[in-house]
Scaffold this motif. Sequence first.
Motif, mmCIF file in Angstrom:
data_model
loop_
_atom_site.group_PDB
_atom_site.id
_atom_site.type_symbol
_atom_site.label_atom_id
_atom_site.label_comp_id
_atom_site.label_asym_id
_atom_site.label_seq_id
_atom_site.Cartn_x
_atom_site.Cartn_y
_atom_site.Cartn_z
ATOM 1 N N LYS B 39 0.843 -1.211 0.000
ATOM 2 C CA LYS B 39 0.000 0.000 0.000
ATOM 3 C C LYS B 39 0.876 1.259 0.000
ATOM 4 O O LYS B 39 0.549 2.259 -0.662
ATOM 5 C CB LYS B 39 -0.909 0.010 1.232
ATOM 6 C CG LYS B 39 -2.011 -1.047 1.219
ATOM 7 C CD LYS B 39 -3.241 -0.621 0.447
ATOM 8 C CE LYS B 39 -4.099 0.356 1.263
ATOM 9 N NZ LYS B 39 -5.324 0.713 0.535
ATOM 10 N N ILE B 40 1.950 1.242 0.754
ATOM 11 C CA ILE B 40 2.848 2.396 0.809
ATOM 12 C C ILE B 40 3.550 2.569 -0.540
ATOM 13 O O ILE B 40 3.648 3.679 -1.067
ATOM 14 C CB ILE B 40 3.868 2.233 1.960
ATOM 15 C CG1 ILE B 40 3.145 2.327 3.315
ATOM 16 C CG2 ILE B 40 4.972 3.287 1.879
ATOM 17 C CD1 ILE B 40 3.969 1.861 4.512
ATOM 18 N N GLN B 42 2.385 1.729 -3.330
ATOM 19 C CA GLN B 42 1.372 2.264 -4.252
ATOM 20 C C GLN B 42 1.342 3.794 -4.161
ATOM 21 O O GLN B 42 1.338 4.484 -5.177
ATOM 22 C CB GLN B 42 -0.003 1.694 -3.896
ATOM 23 C CG GLN B 42 -1.126 2.192 -4.777
ATOM 24 C CD GLN B 42 -2.465 1.583 -4.385
ATOM 25 O OE1 GLN B 42 -2.923 1.775 -3.266
ATOM 26 N NE2 GLN B 42 -3.083 0.862 -5.284
ATOM 27 N N PHE B 43 1.365 4.311 -2.948
ATOM 28 C CA PHE B 43 1.346 5.774 -2.811
ATOM 29 C C PHE B 43 2.639 6.393 -3.339
ATOM 30 O O PHE B 43 2.614 7.380 -4.075
ATOM 31 C CB PHE B 43 1.126 6.189 -1.346
ATOM 32 C CG PHE B 43 1.094 7.684 -1.209
ATOM 33 C CD1 PHE B 43 -0.029 8.405 -1.587
ATOM 34 C CD2 PHE B 43 2.217 8.390 -0.774
ATOM 35 C CE1 PHE B 43 -0.050 9.799 -1.503
ATOM 36 C CE2 PHE B 43 2.210 9.781 -0.692
ATOM 37 C CZ PHE B 43 1.070 10.479 -1.058
ATOM 38 N N LEU B 44 3.776 5.814 -2.973
ATOM 39 C CA LEU B 44 5.059 6.373 -3.415
ATOM 40 C C LEU B 44 5.157 6.342 -4.949
ATOM 41 O O LEU B 44 5.631 7.301 -5.573
ATOM 42 C CB LEU B 44 6.227 5.597 -2.788
ATOM 43 C CG LEU B 44 6.284 5.591 -1.247
ATOM 44 C CD1 LEU B 44 7.486 4.769 -0.757
ATOM 45 C CD2 LEU B 44 6.357 7.003 -0.663
ATOM 46 N N THR B 46 2.677 6.551 -6.968
ATOM 47 C CA THR B 46 1.787 7.606 -7.450
ATOM 48 C C THR B 46 2.503 8.957 -7.422
ATOM 49 O O THR B 46 2.370 9.767 -8.354
ATOM 50 C CB THR B 46 0.509 7.642 -6.579
ATOM 51 O OG1 THR B 46 -0.062 6.333 -6.556
ATOM 52 C CG2 THR B 46 -0.499 8.628 -7.109
ATOM 53 N N VAL B 47 3.260 9.209 -6.366
ATOM 54 C CA VAL B 47 4.022 10.463 -6.287
ATOM 55 C C VAL B 47 5.032 10.539 -7.441
ATOM 56 O O VAL B 47 5.154 11.573 -8.105
ATOM 57 C CB VAL B 47 4.757 10.589 -4.933
ATOM 58 C CG1 VAL B 47 5.667 11.816 -4.916
ATOM 59 C CG2 VAL B 47 3.764 10.668 -3.783
ATOM 60 N N GLU B 49 4.851 9.066 -10.329
ATOM 61 C CA GLU B 49 4.110 9.239 -11.585
ATOM 62 C C GLU B 49 3.664 10.692 -11.749
ATOM 63 O O GLU B 49 3.810 11.281 -12.816
ATOM 64 C CB GLU B 49 2.911 8.299 -11.596
ATOM 65 C CG GLU B 49 2.440 7.942 -12.997
ATOM 66 C CD GLU B 49 1.441 6.784 -12.971
ATOM 67 O OE1 GLU B 49 1.724 5.730 -13.528
ATOM 68 O OE2 GLU B 49 0.365 6.948 -12.355
ATOM 69 N N GLU B 50 3.153 11.260 -10.638
ATOM 70 C CA GLU B 50 2.721 12.676 -10.671
ATOM 71 C C GLU B 50 3.909 13.593 -10.986
ATOM 72 O O GLU B 50 3.738 14.680 -11.526
ATOM 73 C CB GLU B 50 2.128 13.084 -9.307
ATOM 74 C CG GLU B 50 0.834 12.414 -8.944
ATOM 75 C CD GLU B 50 -0.363 13.024 -9.641
ATOM 76 O OE1 GLU B 50 -0.622 14.228 -9.456
ATOM 77 O OE2 GLU B 50 -1.034 12.292 -10.411
ATOM 78 N N TYR B 180 8.854 13.952 -0.980
ATOM 79 C CA TYR B 180 7.477 14.127 -0.525
ATOM 80 C C TYR B 180 7.295 13.566 0.890
ATOM 81 O O TYR B 180 6.692 14.198 1.754
ATOM 82 C CB TYR B 180 6.503 13.426 -1.492
ATOM 83 C CG TYR B 180 5.073 13.779 -1.198
ATOM 84 C CD1 TYR B 180 4.434 14.817 -1.881
ATOM 85 C CD2 TYR B 180 4.355 13.115 -0.210
ATOM 86 C CE1 TYR B 180 3.121 15.168 -1.596
ATOM 87 C CE2 TYR B 180 3.050 13.457 0.092
ATOM 88 C CZ TYR B 180 2.433 14.473 -0.602
ATOM 89 O OH TYR B 180 1.134 14.833 -0.305
ATOM 90 N N ILE B 185 4.912 13.924 5.135
ATOM 91 C CA ILE B 185 4.410 12.824 5.961
ATOM 92 C C ILE B 185 5.182 12.746 7.283
ATOM 93 O O ILE B 185 4.591 12.694 8.358
ATOM 94 C CB ILE B 185 4.487 11.483 5.175
ATOM 95 C CG1 ILE B 185 3.681 11.619 3.883
ATOM 96 C CG2 ILE B 185 3.961 10.327 6.025
ATOM 97 C CD1 ILE B 185 3.745 10.420 2.956
ATOM 98 N N ASP B 188 4.198 15.381 9.768
ATOM 99 C CA ASP B 188 2.921 15.103 10.447
ATOM 100 C C ASP B 188 3.088 14.021 11.513
ATOM 101 O O ASP B 188 2.492 14.097 12.586
ATOM 102 C CB ASP B 188 1.860 14.642 9.432
ATOM 103 C CG ASP B 188 1.181 15.827 8.747
ATOM 104 O OD1 ASP B 188 1.557 16.987 9.051
ATOM 105 O OD2 ASP B 188 0.301 15.599 7.897
ATOM 106 N N MET B 189 3.900 13.035 11.183
ATOM 107 C CA MET B 189 4.153 11.966 12.165
ATOM 108 C C MET B 189 4.758 12.568 13.442
ATOM 109 O O MET B 189 4.342 12.233 14.564
ATOM 110 C CB MET B 189 5.128 10.943 11.577
ATOM 111 C CG MET B 189 5.395 9.761 12.492
ATOM 112 S SD MET B 189 6.952 8.942 12.103
ATOM 113 C CE MET B 189 6.385 7.651 10.992
#
Lengths: 213, 213, 213, 213, 213, 213
Positions: B39-40, B42-44, B46-47, B49-50, B180, B185, B188-189
């Motif tokens: 899942k992580i 997947q997010f990384l 996406t970053v 790709e963006e 990013y 992230i 916030d942690m």
Amino acid sequence: MGVHQYFKSLSDLELIIRCPGKFKFQEHSVASHSFKVTKIAQFLGTVEEESGQNVNWKSLYEKALNHDYAELFTGDIKTPVKYASKELKKLFGEVEEEMTRSFIEKEFPTEFQAIYLERLKEGKDETLEGRILSVADKVDLLYESFGEIQKDNPEPLFIEIYEEALRTILIYQDMNCVEYFLKHILTDMLSERFTEHDELTGITVRIIEERGN
Amino acid sequence: MGVHQYFKSLSDLELIIRCPGKFKFQEHSVASHSFKVTKIAQFLGTVEEESGQNVNWKSLYEKALNHDYAELFTGDIKTPVKYASKELKKLFGEVEEEMTRSFIEKEFPTEFQAIYLERLKEGKDETLEGRILSVADKVDLLYESFGEIQKDNPEPLFIEIYEEALRTILIYQDMNCVEYFLKHILTDMLSERFTEHDELTGITVRIIEERGN
Amino acid sequence: MGVHQYFKSLSDLELIIRCPGKFKFQEHSVASHSFKVTKIAQFLGTVEEESGQNVNWKSLYEKALNHDYAELFTGDIKTPVKYASKELKKLFGEVEEEMTRSFIEKEFPTEFQAIYLERLKEGKDETLEGRILSVADKVDLLYESFGEIQKDNPEPLFIEIYEEALRTILIYQDMNCVEYFLKHILTDMLSERFTEHDELTGITVRIIEERGN
Amino acid sequence: MGVHQYFKSLSDLELIIRCPGKFKFQEHSVASHSFKVTKIAQFLGTVEEESGQNVNWKSLYEKALNHDYAELFTGDIKTPVKYASKELKKLFGEVEEEMTRSFIEKEFPTEFQAIYLERLKEGKDETLEGRILSVADKVDLLYESFGEIQKDNPEPLFIEIYEEALRTILIYQDMNCVEYFLKHILTDMLSERFTEHDELTGITVRIIEERGN
Amino acid sequence: MGVHQYFKSLSDLELIIRCPGKFKFQEHSVASHSFKVTKIAQFLGTVEEESGQNVNWKSLYEKALNHDYAELFTGDIKTPVKYASKELKKLFGEVEEEMTRSFIEKEFPTEFQAIYLERLKEGKDETLEGRILSVADKVDLLYESFGEIQKDNPEPLFIEIYEEALRTILIYQDMNCVEYFLKHILTDMLSERFTEHDELTGITVRIIEERGN
Amino acid sequence: MGVHQYFKSLSDLELIIRCPGKFKFQEHSVASHSFKVTKIAQFLGTVEEESGQNVNWKSLYEKALNHDYAELFTGDIKTPVKYASKELKKLFGEVEEEMTRSFIEKEFPTEFQAIYLERLKEGKDETLEGRILSVADKVDLLYESFGEIQKDNPEPLFIEIYEEALRTILIYQDMNCVEYFLKHILTDMLSERFTEHDELTGITVRIIEERGN
């Protein structure tokens, strides 16, 4: 830094669960296993003594108490990995020894280092006490796997562990304590009530007969 | 014998607990860890790709999902053991590979063997996807250690794991996803409420500054 | 019927959890506790030996290994109940002894009964080994309560247990091993990082000073 | 506030235990289940590809990984409640969707919102990937219930779950991967050793025959 | 079929864990919660009686004992879902009632059906006993969340639960038992030793003052 | 100091596990057991009422709810210890009573002390309500042991507990609720599917016949 770290590490042994990655009805920690092996070794030593052998009790207790302490440094490494090759096994042994020495030199005051280097080294040697330890370790493993088989654990691994433990015990069948175990204890274990009864009795009889007992 | 054994083995990954031998408030299995890393990743991805990178999603998901599957064969071996010597590490790698190959050849039908040999091999290579996996694996480890530190686990090991995970992430600080992560992230942690707050913020700032970030 | 029942009973000791009815972050079984007490007694005995005392190791190990075995028959009885009246305490002692004897006579072959009657009797006598056991038992209790206090267990009982354990250890402060423990081990324990630090250090200093140490 | 909340939420999925309120020998979390479903979907997708189908791997992995993420918001709602009436089911779907949207809009930066709205929506559609997910979800449920039945869980619910899972898989029996599963995997599962063997084989044969397979 | 099913279902309530999907130091089952709520209601009822109110004890005990029994049918549905819309809440209420009725009609002999329909219906009505139940239910929830906060659970949800529980109790502040609770019990709770002390006392004072208490 | 301590103690009852020192598939706490006994007593009371008996519900609920509360002070003492001698049993009863009184006098305000002394005293007297409690306590014990036997727990203790519970219930076979239990509930329990079926049915029939039922 200090014996405090050593005392604290004993509690970490309560948190290493044996045989990870397999479903078990009852879990056993390295701390509990070490307790049980020492108690079993105590009984086996008593049988040897009753049979006229001279048991070095101080040595037997030291060997039994400490025989898995190094798992603190190496973690639980699966047997097939450990024995994958002679070379790997040898390297492993060296790493384990090195980590134990390094821990002792870091945490123990100089005056106790020699004693603990001796205490924490591999105990399964060819002395009577080393042989009793080898048997006691496998007797507890036999009980652990028996406990799962008796509760109908469908995982065939526990039958394999039972078999491997029994075969190793039989290597020492010339010992009085093994003779006693096979004759008086194993028979009582097998007469316990459980479902897979026939299968386990069959396996046991076959393994014992194979050794020409 | 067969894909059934492979499917069944997935459940064994639920029974390998990470970081054995240390008191933890919350335990994590290899199965859960693999889910979170995927899942992580997947997010990384996406970053990335963006940010204009071309992500091979099929490869990324395969790498992330399978990255710890071999622990099924080797068990949980403590990092210091694995890395005790170059020679040992190399031998280990070979044993792990051999055991994986042997499992695939035993359980998978011929037509799927090549695909699974590819899927279950070490994924942390120098491709974009291999690098994302390296980061994702350490991000989850960071969260696992953070969870213990936040709950006031007195064991210093979790501070060490936090540090080691963060240092590894910083090796990849040229990647968009790491930039990013650090900026949005991690901050916030660290602003979560907890007792050891000052110590952890201090460690984090020091590590990041060391790298001349 | 037989030694098999005795071996099986060892596993029941893994299932008796100490200090029931109170929230604990980490649970300890009677089996694990017995292991830790024996390991601690081994170290304390070594200190005595280094100080010139003559340690009967066989006796020390027997006492330590078996000191809580009778909980198998009586279950976990809260201390305030046990000591509610002299009369009750005496009756309890008799019942415990009777149950142990009855177990040995039922399960052990005649040739081992005398040995096990000796082994399973109360070990905390006035011999050097009995005194080492008394200290070792409380040192492990101190570590168990310290572990809870360090993890911020809000239950005041653990402070009380810590106090009671330390007070008992101080009764034996003429022993070399207690002197060593207070000087080298307890100080390291108290310098561990944790929240309630000041309170615990305060309590410790006060208790030790009360004894005019 | 932010992706940190999303990463942290992954760990909450480790704490939602499937099938609450029923005795289970082995528990499974939503995180582990998601991992296993994704791995099973990977295999089923491979079978489809080998059979000449064109698999959109990116879509398949996204669907499988995220298919139960919304349980984070709704908790574990028993199936009979969810399907008690068409009206309730529809309202539920709307609430679930609304909560997911609201979470994404609160936690994700604008640039990722559209992507995650797409990723977290219901994945079991009529595409090849949606159909593979439907099968993979039920294959893991079949394994979960099989694990209980094989360990002799007396609760009849697990037989019902097994039946329901198998019936749902059979809805997709025109798919190559279902044909493969029935022929090669289910047969191996049923030849495992366990007590209720006859009953389960009987049920399986009956269900498959009912569908005129 | 029969009262046996009803008796057996009580054990299922031991297996529904409250507040799933959030890390908790101490878990509570629906069975334990029901026990504690009934004991608390007993005390609150006693306060009311001492203050001159007429308590229908049979009704109070029935309400408290059974107030969460329907979770057996519906599982643990998160509050925000339940209250997402008036329409959904109404439908839910109807489904819950229908499932309870259907269970009673299936399992109970005709002569007991009317009694159990009455017993298992929603108990939080406007009678004195219904109001005591509403308070007792929230007092136990307050203790559950307090237990987590006192152990330094970093999850903010438990502060929210504490607040929500206290606010609900204050709705009933005209009751003698609530006055007693606020004056004598809550003050003792807040004077317990723990880390977050100031924050929790602050929140409590603010909530009570908001209500113009 | 105060009712707060009493409320907090309820949570400690969740942490006393029944039947320690024996392997159990499903554990039960004193809190859960108290809940189940109260619910069972509610049903048995209803049967008595339907049969024309006059049930004092307030008394029945008080007795059932509180019947094991004193375990908070004494811990879990094994039955054979408790009943080892008449003298010991009498002393125990006195200690238990004394500890309960001392707790009430310490924690409860004067105005509630008399009420709680009454509520927390031994409830199994010769009144109808005391007799219903005796039966309900054993019915739950029967269900607990049945649950283990049905899951194939190989420990013979659970057969012994089942037998002892059933024998005690039969002492009250002149009661309407026992007649109902034997005729309608026990028969349904025994028709559940499980492996040891024949053995348990045999035991049950034999015990009932012995009583000349």
